[in-house]
Design a protein around this motif. Sequence first.
Motif, PDB file in Angstrom:
ATOM      1  N   VAL A 294       0.823  -1.155  -0.109  1.00  0.00           N
ATOM      2  CA  VAL A 294      -0.145   0.180  -0.090  1.00  0.00           C
ATOM      3  C   VAL A 294       1.019   1.252   0.092  1.00  0.00           C
ATOM      4  O   VAL A 294       0.718   2.250  -0.860  1.00  0.00           O
ATOM      5  N   PHE A 295       1.914   1.074   0.743  1.00  0.00           N
ATOM      6  CA  PHE A 295       2.763   2.297   0.960  1.00  0.00           C
ATOM      7  C   PHE A 295       3.402   2.576  -0.472  1.00  0.00           C
ATOM      8  O   PHE A 295       3.691   3.665  -1.043  1.00  0.00           O
ATOM      9  N   ASP A 296       3.778   1.429  -0.920  1.00  0.00           N
ATOM     10  CA  ASP A 296       4.575   1.629  -2.409  1.00  0.00           C
ATOM     11  C   ASP A 296       3.364   2.335  -3.417  1.00  0.00           C
ATOM     12  O   ASP A 296       3.815   3.058  -4.298  1.00  0.00           O
ATOM     13  N   ARG A 297       2.340   1.809  -3.555  1.00  0.00           N
ATOM     14  CA  ARG A 297       1.453   2.094  -4.566  1.00  0.00           C
ATOM     15  C   ARG A 297       1.142   3.772  -4.236  1.00  0.00           C
ATOM     16  O   ARG A 297       0.952   4.568  -5.059  1.00  0.00           O
ATOM     17  N   MET A 298       0.935   4.254  -2.967  1.00  0.00           N
ATOM     18  CA  MET A 298       0.728   5.495  -2.700  1.00  0.00           C
ATOM     19  C   MET A 298       1.954   6.299  -3.113  1.00  0.00           C
ATOM     20  O   MET A 298       1.760   7.422  -3.412  1.00  0.00           O
ATOM     21  N   ASN A 299       3.183   5.771  -2.997  1.00  0.00           N
ATOM     22  CA  ASN A 299       4.346   6.443  -3.337  1.00  0.00           C
ATOM     23  C   ASN A 299       4.551   6.567  -4.801  1.00  0.00           C
ATOM     24  O   ASN A 299       4.550   7.977  -5.434  1.00  0.00           O
ATOM     25  N   ARG A 300       3.772   5.566  -5.541  1.00  0.00           N
ATOM     26  CA  ARG A 300       3.822   5.877  -6.959  1.00  0.00           C
ATOM     27  C   ARG A 300       2.769   6.987  -7.441  1.00  0.00           C
ATOM     28  O   ARG A 300       3.082   7.633  -8.522  1.00  0.00           O
ATOM     29  N   ARG A 301       1.614   6.746  -6.831  1.00  0.00           N
ATOM     30  CA  ARG A 301       0.458   7.657  -6.940  1.00  0.00           C
ATOM     31  C   ARG A 301       0.999   9.183  -6.821  1.00  0.00           C
ATOM     32  O   ARG A 301       0.830  10.161  -7.632  1.00  0.00           O
ATOM     33  N   ILE A 302       1.677   9.360  -5.485  1.00  0.00           N
ATOM     34  CA  ILE A 302       2.278  10.931  -5.449  1.00  0.00           C
ATOM     35  C   ILE A 302       3.027  11.336  -6.528  1.00  0.00           C
ATOM     36  O   ILE A 302       3.353  12.416  -7.113  1.00  0.00           O
ATOM     37  N   GLU A 303       4.229  10.274  -6.848  1.00  0.00           N
ATOM     38  CA  GLU A 303       4.874  10.555  -7.937  1.00  0.00           C
ATOM     39  C   GLU A 303       4.446  11.065  -9.262  1.00  0.00           C
ATOM     40  O   GLU A 303       4.615  12.046  -9.844  1.00  0.00           O
ATOM     41  N   ASP A 304       3.086  10.386  -9.699  1.00  0.00           N
ATOM     42  CA  ASP A 304       2.524  10.546 -10.836  1.00  0.00           C
ATOM     43  C   ASP A 304       1.811  11.944 -10.697  1.00  0.00           C
ATOM     44  O   ASP A 304       1.956  12.745 -11.623  1.00  0.00           O
TER      45      ASP A 304
END
Length: 278
Positions: free
Chosen positions: A185-195
């Motif tokens: 979940v943390f990784d997905r949130m990180n990628r979402r914020i980067e996008d």
Amino acid sequence: MLAAPVLQDTGRTDKEFPVGFFDRFKRVVKANLNSAISKAENPEKMLNQLITDMNQQLIEVKKSVAGAIADEKRIERQMNEQLKQSADWENRAILALKAGKEDLAREALGRKRESDEYAGQYREQWESQHQAVEKLKTHLRGLQQKIEEAQRKKNLLIARSKRVEAQKRIHETMGGLSDTSAFEVFDRMNRRIEDMEAETEALGELVNSGSTEDDIEKQFQALEGSSGGTPDTMLEDLKQKIALEGPQGDTAQNTGDVEDDDLAELKKKLQDDESSGS
């Protein structure tokens, strides 16, 4: 004859008395310890209860030792009483002899001998009891030291128990974290914020590029607007054009007259415009 004193048998010999009490103490403590360990719900509570039980048993042992000491004192008093009676009968025998009454003196000496015999018996019992009591005192001191040592060890054991419990909780927490779902979940949130950051930067570049094009357009419009020149520059250009044509006889003269008239008319028109504008 003087009635023989009754010697009270305490039933506690120098071998049986100490062993009986302290063996019982050991059995009780061992039973409580085994019971506590088998439950082992709360080590701190278990150890505190064990120390409480040991102190309670110690109180009982002290009472028993106090009773043995009381028996020793009673036997000692009885022995001293018989020794005092022996001395009294001896003094009476002396008094009777001085009075010339040998039969009475002989009776007094007989009582003295009985007192001496009883005193001897009391002495033997007192010595045996005294030895037993001394052993009891020694065992009691050792028992108190062991309980004090147990008290100190209890604190150390409680500290170790708490440390083990803390380590157990850490291991359980680490075991729970071994499930990678939370980290995913943390990784997905990180990628979402980067996008989102990339999209924001792209929008900013578009806005900035549009502003640049507008600036360039305005600059060209300014240049184009200034290409016609001001009235002064236009006048200078017109003068240069007339100078290049030069005078051409009467035609030129007539043309000059016409031009003067035109200039006068132009000036008059400009003045009228200024007057109407003011």
